[in-house]
Design an enzyme around this catalytic site. Structure first.
Site, PDB file in Angstrom:
ATOM      1  N   TYR A  25      -0.332 -17.969   4.379  1.00  0.00           N
ATOM      2  CA  TYR A  25      -0.142 -18.188   3.090  1.00  0.00           C
ATOM      3  C   TYR A  25       0.963 -19.026   2.677  1.00  0.00           C
ATOM      4  O   TYR A  25       0.437 -19.565   2.567  1.00  0.00           O
ATOM      5  CB  TYR A  25       0.300 -16.978   2.547  1.00  0.00           C
ATOM      6  CG  TYR A  25       0.836 -16.717   1.241  1.00  0.00           C
ATOM      7  CD1 TYR A  25      -0.717 -16.547   0.045  1.00  0.00           C
ATOM      8  CD2 TYR A  25       1.430 -16.984   0.416  1.00  0.00           C
ATOM      9  CE1 TYR A  25      -0.567 -17.062  -1.388  1.00  0.00           C
ATOM     10  CE2 TYR A  25       1.713 -16.879  -0.471  1.00  0.00           C
ATOM     11  CZ  TYR A  25       0.826 -16.568  -2.099  1.00  0.00           C
ATOM     12  OH  TYR A  25       0.729 -16.827  -3.247  1.00  0.00           O
ATOM     13  N   ARG A  29      15.810 -15.083  -3.953  1.00  0.00           N
ATOM     14  CA  ARG A  29      14.764 -15.776  -4.667  1.00  0.00           C
ATOM     15  C   ARG A  29      14.989 -16.190  -5.741  1.00  0.00           C
ATOM     16  O   ARG A  29      14.883 -15.145  -6.613  1.00  0.00           O
ATOM     17  CB  ARG A  29      13.328 -15.233  -4.173  1.00  0.00           C
ATOM     18  CG  ARG A  29      12.036 -16.964  -4.584  1.00  0.00           C
ATOM     19  CD  ARG A  29      10.575 -16.642  -4.154  1.00  0.00           C
ATOM     20  NE  ARG A  29      10.183 -16.156  -3.333  1.00  0.00           N
ATOM     21  CZ  ARG A  29       9.361 -15.704  -2.894  1.00  0.00           C
ATOM     22  NH1 ARG A  29       8.912 -14.751  -3.433  1.00  0.00           N
ATOM     23  NH2 ARG A  29       8.753 -15.694  -1.100  1.00  0.00           N
TER      24      ARG A  29
HETATM   25  P1  NAD Z   1      -5.073 -11.530  -6.741  1.00  0.00           P
HETATM   26  O1  NAD Z   1      -5.378 -11.570  -5.586  1.00  0.00           O
HETATM   27  O2  NAD Z   1      -5.142 -10.577  -8.519  1.00  0.00           O
HETATM   28  O3  NAD Z   1      -6.122 -13.040  -7.513  1.00  0.00           O
HETATM   29  C1  NAD Z   1      -6.323 -13.920  -6.667  1.00  0.00           C
HETATM   30  C2  NAD Z   1      -8.020 -14.218  -7.165  1.00  0.00           C
HETATM   31  O4  NAD Z   1      -8.209 -14.808  -5.764  1.00  0.00           O
HETATM   32  C3  NAD Z   1      -8.490 -12.567  -6.777  1.00  0.00           C
HETATM   33  O5  NAD Z   1      -9.777 -12.500  -7.568  1.00  0.00           O
HETATM   34  C4  NAD Z   1      -9.422 -12.609  -5.590  1.00  0.00           C
HETATM   35  O6  NAD Z   1     -10.645 -12.047  -5.367  1.00  0.00           O
HETATM   36  C5  NAD Z   1     -10.037 -14.431  -5.550  1.00  0.00           C
HETATM   37  N1  NAD Z   1     -10.299 -15.005  -4.066  1.00  0.00           N
HETATM   38  C6  NAD Z   1      -9.372 -15.091  -2.763  1.00  0.00           C
HETATM   39  N2  NAD Z   1     -10.262 -15.164  -2.869  1.00  0.00           N
HETATM   40  C7  NAD Z   1     -11.044 -15.939  -2.703  1.00  0.00           C
HETATM   41  C8  NAD Z   1     -12.294 -17.320  -1.882  1.00  0.00           C
HETATM   42  N3  NAD Z   1     -11.604 -16.944  -1.212  1.00  0.00           N
HETATM   43  N4  NAD Z   1     -13.046 -17.215  -3.131  1.00  0.00           N
HETATM   44  C9  NAD Z   1     -12.904 -16.662  -4.377  1.00  0.00           C
HETATM   45  N5  NAD Z   1     -12.153 -16.063  -4.717  1.00  0.00           N
HETATM   46  C10 NAD Z   1     -11.031 -15.664  -4.307  1.00  0.00           C
HETATM   47  O7  NAD Z   1      -3.591 -12.562  -7.070  1.00  0.00           O
HETATM   48  P2  NAD Z   1      -2.902 -13.936  -8.357  1.00  0.00           P
HETATM   49  O8  NAD Z   1      -1.728 -12.913  -8.474  1.00  0.00           O
HETATM   50  O9  NAD Z   1      -3.180 -13.299  -9.488  1.00  0.00           O
HETATM   51  O10 NAD Z   1      -2.272 -14.954  -7.450  1.00  0.00           O
HETATM   52  C11 NAD Z   1      -3.300 -15.935  -8.131  1.00  0.00           C
HETATM   53  C12 NAD Z   1      -2.795 -17.010  -7.776  1.00  0.00           C
HETATM   54  O11 NAD Z   1      -1.567 -17.589  -8.195  1.00  0.00           O
HETATM   55  C13 NAD Z   1      -3.263 -16.650  -6.127  1.00  0.00           C
HETATM   56  O12 NAD Z   1      -3.223 -18.641  -5.537  1.00  0.00           O
HETATM   57  C14 NAD Z   1      -1.468 -16.833  -5.776  1.00  0.00           C
HETATM   58  O13 NAD Z   1      -1.326 -17.531  -4.223  1.00  0.00           O
HETATM   59  C15 NAD Z   1      -0.762 -17.746  -7.371  1.00  0.00           C
HETATM   60  N6  NAD Z   1       0.927 -17.111  -6.915  1.00  0.00           N
HETATM   61  C16 NAD Z   1       0.462 -16.207  -7.672  1.00  0.00           C
HETATM   62  C17 NAD Z   1       2.239 -15.192  -7.187  1.00  0.00           C
HETATM   63  C18 NAD Z   1       2.229 -13.629  -8.341  1.00  0.00           C
HETATM   64  O14 NAD Z   1       3.497 -13.420  -8.214  1.00  0.00           O
HETATM   65  N7  NAD Z   1       1.112 -13.374  -9.046  1.00  0.00           N
HETATM   66  C19 NAD Z   1       2.883 -15.948  -6.894  1.00  0.00           C
HETATM   67  C20 NAD Z   1       2.688 -17.381  -6.083  1.00  0.00           C
HETATM   68  C21 NAD Z   1       1.534 -17.508  -6.532  1.00  0.00           C
HETATM   69  N1  UDP Z   2       8.980  -4.719  -1.055  1.00  0.00           N
HETATM   70  C1  UDP Z   2       9.368  -3.015  -1.321  1.00  0.00           C
HETATM   71  N2  UDP Z   2       8.559  -2.651  -1.377  1.00  0.00           N
HETATM   72  C2  UDP Z   2       7.068  -2.489  -1.698  1.00  0.00           C
HETATM   73  C3  UDP Z   2       6.993  -4.223  -1.952  1.00  0.00           C
HETATM   74  C4  UDP Z   2       7.637  -4.368  -1.349  1.00  0.00           C
HETATM   75  O1  UDP Z   2      10.567  -3.365  -1.421  1.00  0.00           O
HETATM   76  O2  UDP Z   2       6.550  -0.998  -1.774  1.00  0.00           O
HETATM   77  C5  UDP Z   2      10.027  -5.792  -1.085  1.00  0.00           C
HETATM   78  C6  UDP Z   2       9.408  -6.614  -0.136  1.00  0.00           C
HETATM   79  O3  UDP Z   2       9.616  -6.531   1.363  1.00  0.00           O
HETATM   80  C7  UDP Z   2      10.093  -7.808  -0.983  1.00  0.00           C
HETATM   81  C8  UDP Z   2      10.475  -8.006  -1.882  1.00  0.00           C
HETATM   82  O4  UDP Z   2      10.174  -6.397  -2.543  1.00  0.00           O
HETATM   83  O5  UDP Z   2      11.776  -7.751  -0.178  1.00  0.00           O
HETATM   84  C9  UDP Z   2       9.390  -9.119  -2.927  1.00  0.00           C
HETATM   85  O6  UDP Z   2       8.140  -8.454  -2.533  1.00  0.00           O
HETATM   86  P1  UDP Z   2       5.879  -8.571  -2.728  1.00  0.00           P
HETATM   87  O7  UDP Z   2       5.271  -8.353  -1.755  1.00  0.00           O
HETATM   88  O8  UDP Z   2       6.137  -8.419  -4.427  1.00  0.00           O
HETATM   89  O9  UDP Z   2       6.817 -10.569  -3.698  1.00  0.00           O
HETATM   90  P2  UDP Z   2       6.687 -11.483  -2.062  1.00  0.00           P
HETATM   91  O10 UDP Z   2       7.534 -10.619  -1.167  1.00  0.00           O
HETATM   92  O11 UDP Z   2       5.831 -11.895  -1.552  1.00  0.00           O
HETATM   93  O12 UDP Z   2       8.261 -11.730  -3.010  1.00  0.00           O
END
Ligand code: NAD
Ligand code: UDP
Length: 355
Positions: A158, A290
């Site tokens: 990722y 973070r």
């Molecule tokens: P999510 O998993 O709910 O949404 C991702 C969507 O992409 C899903 O609908 C999934 O079905 C679709 N998808 C995955 N692989 C695909 C593929 N190969 N082709 C077509 N569709 C595909 O996650 P989210 O939290 O809504 O995240 C959306 C975007 O934002 C992602 O790119 C993620 O990396 C980015 N992002 C999210 C967060 C967060 O905290 N939610 C943080 C940083 C970045």
């Molecule tokens: N985490 C946790 N319990 C859970 C899920 C996540 O303690 O059930 C912790 C995880 O280890 C991380 C933080 O919460 O330190 C955020 O995790 P998340 O997967 O939500 O996001 P990311 O690590 O990608 O920032």
């Protein structure tokens, strides 16, 4: 006002492609762009997304859903003005399930989108991530920080995938003049996260509502900064509609930093749950701290988050409570949407996302 300033950016409703539009963030973006009078094409392979997230939109005249995998070339007829590239599983649980598939989504998916953007003359926004900073040695993280990523660890598919996607965006920009925007999104939460998403906020809320133990990984002293989805969606649109010279990368996140144990305790308070805290092993390469530096977003976009953590958590708890009760939570308005609905009724054709 001169005639010139009255001319809108678009002479017709803009057509916006959202990949990953059936996911958590993508479905909120679909809602918001439709409310502003855009035509929206939602493209998703439903890996972690769900048709339930977009069901209320399926009969909307300006909405189209296409089930497609971005790892395959994307051929679409008609004009496309904007592309939001969100397709990619975002939760460690899901992106680690098929790590090679995740890397392909980031690399092949981004190339396919950038080729489509070239063909259509569209502007592209890439949903990048705070994970490009890895386990950061600089705190808070400004965009100038180059990161501390383990390239061979379980998170690398990722983290490195997203870093490669950023590289592709800037190489297409330099080589082909493609208009690009790179948003580095920090932890975002809210309604429509999956019950089994695996990320911390949804895990804790679902566990608390079910009376199951709250699983804290490590000591719970690690920190994150959580942004409510409505704030993030507004920031994405502001970045997309910023002048062409603004390419990013631009951090979008809420600088309010909290420990994971503090999140668990807040969730217990707001749910009234008697769940116990259960401490489990910390996953490998889990970042210790973070927090976004958001000076760029404030300066260039006039954006800053508006939804306090306590309010956002309560809205998210209300969503999951309905979902667990088997009701129709996708119709529950989130905090900002209640406000946006009123505005949207008055200004259906407005594209300006600063509302
Ligand atoms: P999510 O998993 O709910 O949404 C991702 C969507 O992409 C899903 O609908 C999934 O079905 C679709 N998808 C995955 N692989 C695909 C593929 N190969 N082709 C077509 N569709 C595909 O996650 P989210 O939290 O809504 O995240 C959306 C975007 O934002 C992602 O790119 C993620 O990396 C980015 N992002 C999210 C967060 C967060 O905290 N939610 C943080 C940083 C970045
Ligand atoms: N985490 C946790 N319990 C859970 C899920 C996540 O303690 O059930 C912790 C995880 O280890 C991380 C933080 O919460 O330190 C955020 O995790 P998340 O997967 O939500 O996001 P990311 O690590 O990608 O920032």
């Amino acid at each position: 006002m001169t005639l010139q300033t009255r001319i809108p950016t678009f002479r017709r409703s803009p057509t916006v492609l959202i990949t990953g539009g059936a996911g958590f963030i993508g479905s909120h973006l679909c809602d918001s762009l439709l409310q502003r009078g855009n035509r929206v094409i939602c493209l998703d392979n439903l890996f972690t997304g769900s048709v339930d997230n977009i069901r209320p939109l399926l009969n909307h005249p300006n909405f189209r859903f296409i089930e497609h995998d971005v790892r395959e070339p994307i051929e679409l007829g008609g004009e496309i003005d904007r592309i939001y590239s969100l397709a990619c599983p975002a939760s460690p649980r899901h992106y680690q399930k098929d790590p090679i598939g995740t890397m392909k989504t980031c690399v092949l998916g981004t190339i396919n989108l950038l080729e489509l953007a070239r063909l259509k003359g569209a502007r592209v926004l890439q949903a990048s991530t705070s994970e490009v900073y890895g386990d950061p040695e600089v705190h808070p993280q400004p965009e100038s920080y180059l990161g501390n990523v383990n390239p061979i660890g379980p998170r690398a598919c990722y983290d490195e995938g997203k870093r490669a996607a950023e590289t592709l965006m800037f190489d297409y920009h330099r080589t082909h003049g493609t208009e690009i925007k790179v948003a580095r999104i920090f932890n975002t939460y809210g309604p429509r996260m999956l019950e089994n998403d695996g990320r911390v906020v949804s895990n804790f809320i679902v566990q608390a509502l079910r009376g199951e133990p709250i699983t804290i990984y490590g000591g719970g002293t690690q920190t994150r900064s959580f942004c409510f989805v409505d704030d993030l969606v507004r920031g994405l649109q502001l970045l997309m509609e910023s002048p062409p010279s603004v390419t990013g990368p631009c951090n979008l996140g809420n600088p309010h930093e909290v420990t994971i144990e503090a999140i668990a305790r807040k969730v217990l308070t707001y749910t009234g749950s008697a769940s116990a805290l259960r401490f489990e092993a910390l996953p490998k390469d889990d970042p210790k701290r973070r927090k976004p530096g958001i000076d760029t977003a404030v300066r260039l976009l006039g954006w800053r988050p508006r939804v306090a953590l306590n309010d956002g958590l309560q809205a998210t708890i209300a969503y999951f409570a309905l979902q667990i009760a088997g009701e129709t939570p996708s119709l529950v308005p989130t905090i900002a949407r209640r406000r946006t609905d009123r505005t949207a009724r008055n200004q259906m054709k407005v594209v300006d996302p600063s509302l």
